[in-house]
Design a protein around this motif. Structure first.
Motif, PDB file in Angstrom:
ATOM      1  N   GLY A 363      -4.798 -33.421  17.387  1.00 36.15           N
ATOM      2  CA  GLY A 363      -5.648 -33.078  16.211  1.00 36.15           C
ATOM      3  C   GLY A 363      -6.438 -31.908  16.272  1.00 36.15           C
ATOM      4  N   ILE A 364      -6.874 -31.688  17.276  1.00 34.64           N
ATOM      5  CA  ILE A 364      -7.615 -30.720  17.536  1.00 34.64           C
ATOM      6  C   ILE A 364      -7.065 -29.459  17.509  1.00 34.64           C
ATOM      7  CG2 ILE A 364      -9.511 -29.609  19.030  1.00 34.64           C
ATOM      8  CD1 ILE A 364     -10.662 -32.522  19.927  1.00 34.64           C
ATOM      9  N   LEU A 365      -6.127 -29.293  18.485  1.00 35.06           N
ATOM     10  CA  LEU A 365      -5.240 -28.228  18.719  1.00 35.06           C
ATOM     11  C   LEU A 365      -4.481 -27.746  17.277  1.00 35.06           C
ATOM     12  CD1 LEU A 365      -4.315 -26.550  21.052  1.00 35.06           C
ATOM     13  CD2 LEU A 365      -2.048 -28.014  21.012  1.00 35.06           C
ATOM     14  N   ALA A 366      -4.074 -28.631  16.317  1.00 38.45           N
ATOM     15  CA  ALA A 366      -3.640 -28.244  15.253  1.00 38.45           C
ATOM     16  C   ALA A 366      -4.503 -27.610  14.122  1.00 38.45           C
ATOM     17  CB  ALA A 366      -3.126 -29.657  14.212  1.00 38.45           C
ATOM     18  N   ASP A 367      -5.915 -27.812  14.287  1.00 41.37           N
ATOM     19  CA  ASP A 367      -7.101 -26.905  13.536  1.00 41.37           C
ATOM     20  C   ASP A 367      -7.312 -25.643  14.234  1.00 41.37           C
ATOM     21  OD1 ASP A 367      -7.407 -29.015  11.913  1.00 41.37           O
ATOM     22  OD2 ASP A 367      -8.992 -30.159  12.937  1.00 41.37           O
ATOM     23  N   VAL A 368      -7.209 -25.653  15.644  1.00 42.31           N
ATOM     24  CA  VAL A 368      -7.731 -24.273  16.258  1.00 42.31           C
ATOM     25  C   VAL A 368      -6.469 -23.366  16.018  1.00 42.31           C
ATOM     26  CG1 VAL A 368      -8.011 -23.167  18.597  1.00 42.31           C
ATOM     27  CG2 VAL A 368      -8.871 -25.604  17.919  1.00 42.31           C
ATOM     28  N   ILE A 369      -5.442 -23.933  16.233  1.00 42.45           N
ATOM     29  CA  ILE A 369      -4.238 -22.791  15.914  1.00 42.45           C
ATOM     30  C   ILE A 369      -3.405 -23.507  14.788  1.00 42.45           C
ATOM     31  CG2 ILE A 369      -3.740 -22.016  18.435  1.00 42.45           C
ATOM     32  CD1 ILE A 369      -1.674 -24.215  18.759  1.00 42.45           C
ATOM     33  N   SER A 370      -2.079 -23.534  14.750  1.00 35.78           N
ATOM     34  CA  SER A 370      -1.428 -24.053  13.673  1.00 35.78           C
ATOM     35  C   SER A 370      -0.688 -25.242  14.203  1.00 35.78           C
ATOM     36  CB  SER A 370      -0.116 -23.181  12.954  1.00 35.78           C
ATOM     37  OG  SER A 370       0.625 -22.579  13.851  1.00 35.78           O
ATOM     38  N   LEU A 371      -0.355 -26.057  13.051  1.00 36.91           N
ATOM     39  CA  LEU A 371       0.301 -27.351  13.513  1.00 36.91           C
ATOM     40  C   LEU A 371       1.615 -27.352  14.051  1.00 36.91           C
ATOM     41  CD1 LEU A 371       0.250 -30.601  13.591  1.00 36.91           C
ATOM     42  CD2 LEU A 371       0.885 -30.614  11.378  1.00 36.91           C
ATOM     43  N   ARG A 372       2.525 -26.052  13.324  1.00 34.98           N
ATOM     44  CA  ARG A 372       3.583 -25.709  13.866  1.00 34.98           C
ATOM     45  C   ARG A 372       3.748 -25.351  15.262  1.00 34.98           C
ATOM     46  NH1 ARG A 372       9.126 -25.729  12.474  1.00 34.98           N
ATOM     47  NH2 ARG A 372       8.968 -24.987  10.272  1.00 34.98           N
ATOM     48  N   THR A 373       2.808 -24.404  15.708  1.00 36.88           N
ATOM     49  CA  THR A 373       2.710 -23.846  16.910  1.00 36.88           C
ATOM     50  C   THR A 373       2.175 -25.225  18.044  1.00 36.88           C
ATOM     51  OG1 THR A 373       1.753 -21.935  16.039  1.00 36.88           O
ATOM     52  CG2 THR A 373       1.362 -22.310  18.412  1.00 36.88           C
ATOM     53  N   ALA A 374       1.519 -25.822  17.480  1.00 36.15           N
ATOM     54  CA  ALA A 374       1.210 -27.388  18.334  1.00 36.15           C
ATOM     55  C   ALA A 374       2.496 -28.123  18.821  1.00 36.15           C
ATOM     56  CB  ALA A 374       0.121 -27.851  17.906  1.00 36.15           C
ATOM     57  N   ILE A 375       3.400 -28.542  17.658  1.00 33.98           N
ATOM     58  CA  ILE A 375       4.358 -29.146  17.814  1.00 33.98           C
ATOM     59  C   ILE A 375       5.519 -28.538  18.578  1.00 33.98           C
ATOM     60  CG2 ILE A 375       6.263 -30.344  16.525  1.00 33.98           C
ATOM     61  CD1 ILE A 375       3.547 -31.839  16.198  1.00 33.98           C
ATOM     62  N   VAL A 376       5.747 -27.299  18.359  1.00 33.85           N
ATOM     63  CA  VAL A 376       6.666 -26.496  18.997  1.00 33.85           C
ATOM     64  C   VAL A 376       6.425 -26.414  20.412  1.00 33.85           C
ATOM     65  CG1 VAL A 376       7.519 -24.044  19.432  1.00 33.85           C
ATOM     66  CG2 VAL A 376       7.186 -24.875  17.169  1.00 33.85           C
ATOM     67  N   GLY A 377       5.083 -26.429  20.901  1.00 29.35           N
ATOM     68  CA  GLY A 377       4.451 -26.140  22.171  1.00 29.35           C
ATOM     69  C   GLY A 377       4.743 -27.659  22.845  1.00 29.35           C
ATOM     70  N   LEU A 378       4.246 -28.725  22.094  1.00 27.84           N
ATOM     71  CA  LEU A 378       4.570 -30.106  22.844  1.00 27.84           C
ATOM     72  C   LEU A 378       5.869 -30.474  22.938  1.00 27.84           C
ATOM     73  CD1 LEU A 378       1.980 -32.114  20.740  1.00 27.84           C
ATOM     74  CD2 LEU A 378       1.895 -31.753  23.280  1.00 27.84           C
ATOM     75  N   ALA A 379       6.834 -29.915  22.090  1.00 26.51           N
ATOM     76  CA  ALA A 379       8.384 -30.321  22.265  1.00 26.51           C
ATOM     77  C   ALA A 379       8.824 -29.466  23.449  1.00 26.51           C
ATOM     78  CB  ALA A 379       8.952 -29.979  21.048  1.00 26.51           C
ATOM     79  N   SER A 380       8.369 -28.146  23.717  1.00 27.63           N
ATOM     80  CA  SER A 380       8.842 -27.269  24.668  1.00 27.63           C
ATOM     81  C   SER A 380       8.561 -28.054  25.920  1.00 27.63           C
ATOM     82  CB  SER A 380       8.362 -25.878  24.501  1.00 27.63           C
ATOM     83  OG  SER A 380       8.893 -25.406  23.217  1.00 27.63           O
ATOM     84  N   ILE A 381       7.333 -28.326  25.972  1.00 30.02           N
ATOM     85  CA  ILE A 381       6.730 -28.985  27.270  1.00 30.02           C
ATOM     86  C   ILE A 381       7.555 -30.188  27.688  1.00 30.02           C
ATOM     87  CG2 ILE A 381       4.834 -29.668  28.618  1.00 30.02           C
ATOM     88  CD1 ILE A 381       2.977 -27.881  26.757  1.00 30.02           C
ATOM     89  N   MET A 382       7.696 -30.907  26.619  1.00 23.58           N
ATOM     90  CA  MET A 382       8.543 -32.276  26.900  1.00 23.58           C
ATOM     91  C   MET A 382       9.920 -32.042  27.323  1.00 23.58           C
ATOM     92  SD  MET A 382       9.412 -35.113  23.962  1.00 23.58           S
ATOM     93  CE  MET A 382      10.223 -36.714  24.383  1.00 23.58           C
ATOM     94  N   LEU A 383      10.699 -31.008  26.789  1.00 26.02           N
ATOM     95  CA  LEU A 383      11.949 -30.513  27.288  1.00 26.02           C
ATOM     96  C   LEU A 383      11.948 -30.212  28.676  1.00 26.02           C
ATOM     97  CD1 LEU A 383      14.924 -30.193  26.508  1.00 26.02           C
ATOM     98  CD2 LEU A 383      14.422 -28.054  25.871  1.00 26.02           C
TER      99      LEU A 383
END
Length: 415
Positions: A363-383
């Protein structure tokens, strides 16, 4: 055929009970979201529903395992069903949001006992040779509940009222409890030997669990690594509605359709796996499930249209079944039943703590950067994490942890 059905009678009753309770959970989820939003008009108040469960788990998981392991798991499950039925029935009488949240806390406490006790009882009731297929069918019932539950909840709310829907919902849990009454306990409990629930006893049980995990490091590493990989998905799920509507630009109808498509993917994967479970090794199920679920989330993170996000949801829905059935079977085969309640509670405590941190963090990260960037980052780390996890699962010298009952029988015959 009749002999096979008879051989699966007890397991079928347990599956039916769990399936009905699962439908009840999703009916409740639909109804409680509507009630809280109607009472407050606040999206934050609705979002708070995501936090109650993990916070309650953090406060209760220290001692729930100690309570469960010394008592009848079957009776604990029945008690949690009846308590949930009772709490659901009184929600319509709550006059304000504080009363609603208090009831939800008690519901979450009852559910915190359900998880470890149902996992342990399932392990006792289902022989090792049947567990992989049982867990595959269990995934079908869970996915079916995911589709049917909200549909039933929405239809009941439209046809009657939210209050009556919750009363009907409570009946689902009563039926689930009644189905368990005829099943065997699978354990003998000596009431005189049950220790008192003191701080010293809880600490002693915690020490026993710590010692077991220290002596069985590989089991602990695999399951904790799995929890870590799945935490990324939980954080992304918490922002799913916002991401699909505000970032991808889908409508509420599109989103509802996507959820149904994901459920259909899960049911399809579960049916396939339940029929051909003997064709998939336990390690293949886990690795294929974890990696392809992560791939589904990556496709979701980079989606730009309804079609592209549908492909991601179908993949993660289909392979999520392989992952959950595989890791559940691994867990049941390697954790002693005598410790399972306590071990499960500790793992769920760790999971809940991580969930709260990740939900707040995204939630905090989505405010600091963009939600798209946050989700892409999480999905990439998960992979990336899924590949590392798979390496440890596939290590040749660890094959014994994934041996199945029919393999052991074949080995004995050859000898």
């Amino acid at each position: 055929m009749k002999e096979k059905l008879k051989d699966w009678k007890e397991q079928a009753m347990l599956l039916t009970s769990l399936g009905i309770a699962g439908i009840g959970d999703f009916i409740y989820l639909v109804a409680i979201n509507i009630i809280v939003y109607q009472m407050t008009g606040s999206a934050a108040a609705v979002a708070g529903l995501w936090i109650i469960g993990p916070i309650v788990n953090i406060l209760t998981k220290f001692w729930t395992g100690s309570f469960i392991d010394y008592r009848s798991k079957k009776k604990v499950i029945i008690a949690t069903y009846l308590l949930r039925a009772g709490f659901l029935a009184v929600i319509p009488f709550a006059s304000n949001i504080i009363g609603i949240y208090v009831i939800l806390v008690f519901l979450s406490i009852a559910k915190s006992f359900f998880g470890p006790s149902s996992t342990t009882y399932t392990t006792m009731l289902v022989p090792k040779i049947k567990r992989k297929r049982f867990n595959s069918i269990r995934s079908v019932t869970s996915s079916g509940a995911f589709i049917i539950g909200p549909a039933i909840g929405g239809a009941l709310i439209l046809l009657i009222s939210i209050q009556a829907t919750l009363w009907i919902n409570s009946i689902f849990f009563v039926i689930a409890a009644l189905l368990l009454v005829g099943l065997p306990a699978k354990e003998e409990i000596d009431r005189e030997a049950i220790p008192k629930m003191t701080g010293a006893q809880v600490w002693s049980d915690f020490t026993v669990v710590k010692q077991f995990l220290f002596e069985n490091k590989y089991i602990a590493i695999i399951y904790l690594s799995f929890i870590l990989v799945m935490i990324f998905s939980f954080a992304m799920d918490a922002q799913e509605v916002v991401f699909t509507q505000q970032v991808v630009g889908l409508s509420e109808l599109d989103y509802s359709l996507l959820i149904s498509i994901t459920g259909i993917g899960s049911v399809s994967g579960g049916i396939l796996l339940s029929i051909f479970s003997s064709k998939f090794s336990l390690r293949l199920m886990i690795v294929l499930g974890v990696v392809m679920t992560a791939v589904g989330y990556v496709l979701y993170a980079f989606s730009w249209s309804f079609l592209s996000i549908t492909v991601g949801f179908l993949i993660l829905g289909f392979f999520n079944v392989f992952m959950n059935a595989g890791i559940a079977t691994f867990y049941q085969n390697n954790i002693p039943v005598a410790l399972m309640g306590r071990v499960t509670s500790i793992f769920q405590l760790i999971q809940s703590g991580a969930q709260v941190l990740f939900i707040l963090g995204i939630g905090i990260l989505a405010d600091v950067i963009s939600l798209r960037t946050a989700i892409v980052g999480l999905a990439s780390i998960m992979l990336l994490a899924s590949f590392v996890f798979s390496y440890f699962v596939l290590k040749p010298q660890k094959a014994a942890f994934y041996r199945e009952e029919y393999e052991e029988i074949e080995k004995e015959i050859l000898v």
